[in-house]
Design an enzyme around this catalytic site. Structure first.
Site, PDB file in Angstrom:
ATOM      1  N   ASP A   1       0.839  -1.194   0.000  1.00 39.28           N
ATOM      2  CA  ASP A   1       0.000   0.000   0.000  1.00 39.28           C
ATOM      3  C   ASP A   1       0.876   1.247   0.000  1.00 39.28           C
ATOM      4  O   ASP A   1       0.686   2.170  -0.807  1.00 39.28           O
ATOM      5  CB  ASP A   1      -0.901  -0.028   1.248  1.00 39.28           C
ATOM      6  CG  ASP A   1      -1.832   1.164   1.321  1.00 39.28           C
ATOM      7  OD1 ASP A   1      -2.398   1.524   0.270  1.00 39.28           O
ATOM      8  OD2 ASP A   1      -1.987   1.734   2.417  1.00 39.28           O
TER       9      ASP A   1
ATOM     10  N   ASP B   1       1.919   3.953  -3.319  1.00 40.37           N
ATOM     11  CA  ASP B   1       1.666   5.403  -3.306  1.00 40.37           C
ATOM     12  C   ASP B   1       2.957   6.164  -3.598  1.00 40.37           C
ATOM     13  O   ASP B   1       2.967   7.141  -4.339  1.00 40.37           O
ATOM     14  CB  ASP B   1       1.123   5.857  -1.936  1.00 40.37           C
ATOM     15  CG  ASP B   1      -0.403   5.953  -1.910  1.00 40.37           C
ATOM     16  OD1 ASP B   1      -1.052   5.170  -2.640  1.00 40.37           O
ATOM     17  OD2 ASP B   1      -0.944   6.783  -1.160  1.00 40.37           O
TER      18      ASP B   1
HETATM   19  C1  IPM Z   1      -5.466   1.337  -1.724  1.00 35.42           C
HETATM   20  C2  IPM Z   1      -6.190   2.162  -0.686  1.00 35.42           C
HETATM   21  C3  IPM Z   1      -6.973   1.234   0.233  1.00 35.42           C
HETATM   22  C4  IPM Z   1      -5.967   0.355   0.945  1.00 35.42           C
HETATM   23  C5  IPM Z   1      -7.887   1.950   1.235  1.00 35.42           C
HETATM   24  C6  IPM Z   1      -8.845   2.889   0.552  1.00 35.42           C
HETATM   25  C7  IPM Z   1      -8.631   0.966   2.094  1.00 35.42           C
HETATM   26  O1  IPM Z   1      -5.299   2.980  -0.007  1.00 35.42           O
HETATM   27  O2  IPM Z   1      -6.122   0.580  -2.457  1.00 35.42           O
HETATM   28  O3  IPM Z   1      -4.248   1.453  -1.817  1.00 35.42           O
HETATM   29  O4  IPM Z   1      -5.417   0.725   1.980  1.00 35.42           O
HETATM   30  O5  IPM Z   1      -5.725  -0.753   0.460  1.00 35.42           O
HETATM   31 MG    MG Z   2      -3.325   2.931  -0.772  1.00 39.05          MG
END
Ligand code: IPM
Ligand code: MG
Length: 367
Positions: free
Chosen positions: A250, A254
């Site tokens: 995650d 990002d």
């Molecule tokens: C992602 C998002 C989700 C996650 C959230 C919205 C639950 O950040 O798909 O990366 O943490 O997996």
């Molecule tokens: Mg995410």
């Protein structure tokens, strides 16, 4: 007639419905060219909560299970901040992933030449960048038990989550990473925190064992996840395929999105294991959230969703030519300097979400 491909469209909340509009137009276009997409639509997340009193109704889940592909926009928003955890918008996403057993989350970070200047890194670090992050999506701290907030009875409370992985969970996602690597740069970097976590140590040992048994031809390296976060900024092109757990995936994805210029550029595919009939559950979604601050203003970048649909063409519908054509269309639109606000260069007037979608469709038609 070839068999119809069923797509369940779940626009969700915030900018979700806006970024999904261009997908509907693309589907109509591909159908006019002989594709056999059939779509249905439902609400999830906050929109689901408003309609059904829960963010993922059982009827919606049943439709998702029956569909060949789920196209998801985004979920969440301040309106539902006070909603009970189990009914929160995000819970819908996690339940879809878990119920469809979508354990392999593919998040490609690709830098389009035209967007070099939108990256937060210098051009020489990101030109030609093409990384595939494979994030485990059904296990780890997102789902581990015990979990909860517990009252200690002395005025203190305790918040608990559990990071847990089993051999088979590690093997199945690592296998996806190795298979992908064979079709790309043939390198896998596995990331965990085995220096402090037993689950990470097991992760490393099991990835190493699977590699030795079945994938000796692929170059395997290991990195602690914090070090990987650093190398992603210092030398991102040294990566080919990264395989990592749910939480680190995650965060690292990002981070990787910033290399490409915007969170609005990163697509994702979430895949399950093929069943006895060869049917493989799949959900495609942009990695960005619902961006409530710009929702409803025609400002959002639809490219992550469009590129997610391109991934659906490739991974679920066996339409690699159409996938490549759509990716080329995106690239040519960027080269023509048509940009939404998040990726617009200084002095260039940004276009809106729908204009961006239309530009991609036009470029696709023009070939
Ligand atoms: C992602 C998002 C989700 C996650 C959230 C919205 C639950 O950040 O798909 O990366 O943490 O997996
Ligand atoms: Mg995410």
């Amino acid at each position: 007639m070839s068999k119809a491909h069923n797509i369940l469209i779940l626009p969700g909340d915030g900018i979700g419905p806006e970024v999904m509009e261009p997908i509907k137009k693309l589907i109509t276009y591909f159908n006019s060219k002989g594709a056999t997409f059939e779509t249905s639509e439902d609400v999830v997340g906050g929109a689901g909560y408003d309609k059904y009193g829960t963010s993922l109704d059982d009827s919606t889940l049943a439709k998702a299970k029956a569909a060949d592909v789920v196209m998801l926009g985004a979920v969440g928003g301040p309106k539902w901040d006070k909603v009970d955890y189990a009914k929160r918008p995000e819970a819908a996403l996690l339940k879809l992933r878990k119920e469809l057993d979508l354990f392999a989350n593919l998040r490609p970070a690709i830098v389009f030449d035209a967007l070099i200047d939108a990256s937060s890194l210098k051009p020489e670090y990101v030109r030609g960048l093409d990384i595939m992050i494979v994030r485990e999506l059904c296990g780890g701290v997102y789902f581990g038990e015990p979990r909860g907030i517990f009252d200690l009875g002395n005025g203190q409370r305790k918040g608990v989550n559990t990071q847990v992985y089993t051999t088979s969970e590690i093997h199945r996602v690592a296998r996806v990473a190795f298979e992908l690597a064979r079709k790309r740069g043939n390198k896998v970097c596995s990331c965990e925190k085995g220096n402090v976590m037993e689950s990470g140590r097991l992760w490393r040992e099991e990835v190493t064992a699977l590699h030795a048994a079945e994938y000796k031809d692929v170059e395997l390296s290991h990195m602690y996840a914090d070090a990987a976060a650093m190398v992603l900024l210092r030398n991102p092109k040294s990566f080919d395929v990264i395989v990592t757990d749910n939480l680190f995936g995650d965060i690292l994805s990002d981070e990787a999105s910033m290399l490409t210029g915007s969170l609005g550029m990163l697509p994702s595919a979430s895949l399950g294991a093929p069943d006895a009939n060869g049917k493989q559950s799949a959900m495609y979604e942009p990695i960005h959230g619902s961006a409530p601050d710009i929702a409803g203003q025609d400002k959002a970048n639809p490219l992550a969703t469009i590129l997610s649909f391109a991934m659906a063409l490739k991974y679920s519908f066996n339409m690699p030519k159409e996938c490549a054509a759509l990716e080329r269309a995106v690239s040519s639109v960027l080269e023509a300097n048509i940009r939404t606000g998040d990726i617009a260069a200084a002095g260039v007037k940004p276009v809106g979400t729908q204009a961006m979608g239309d530009a991609v469709l036009k470029a696709l038609i023009a070939g």
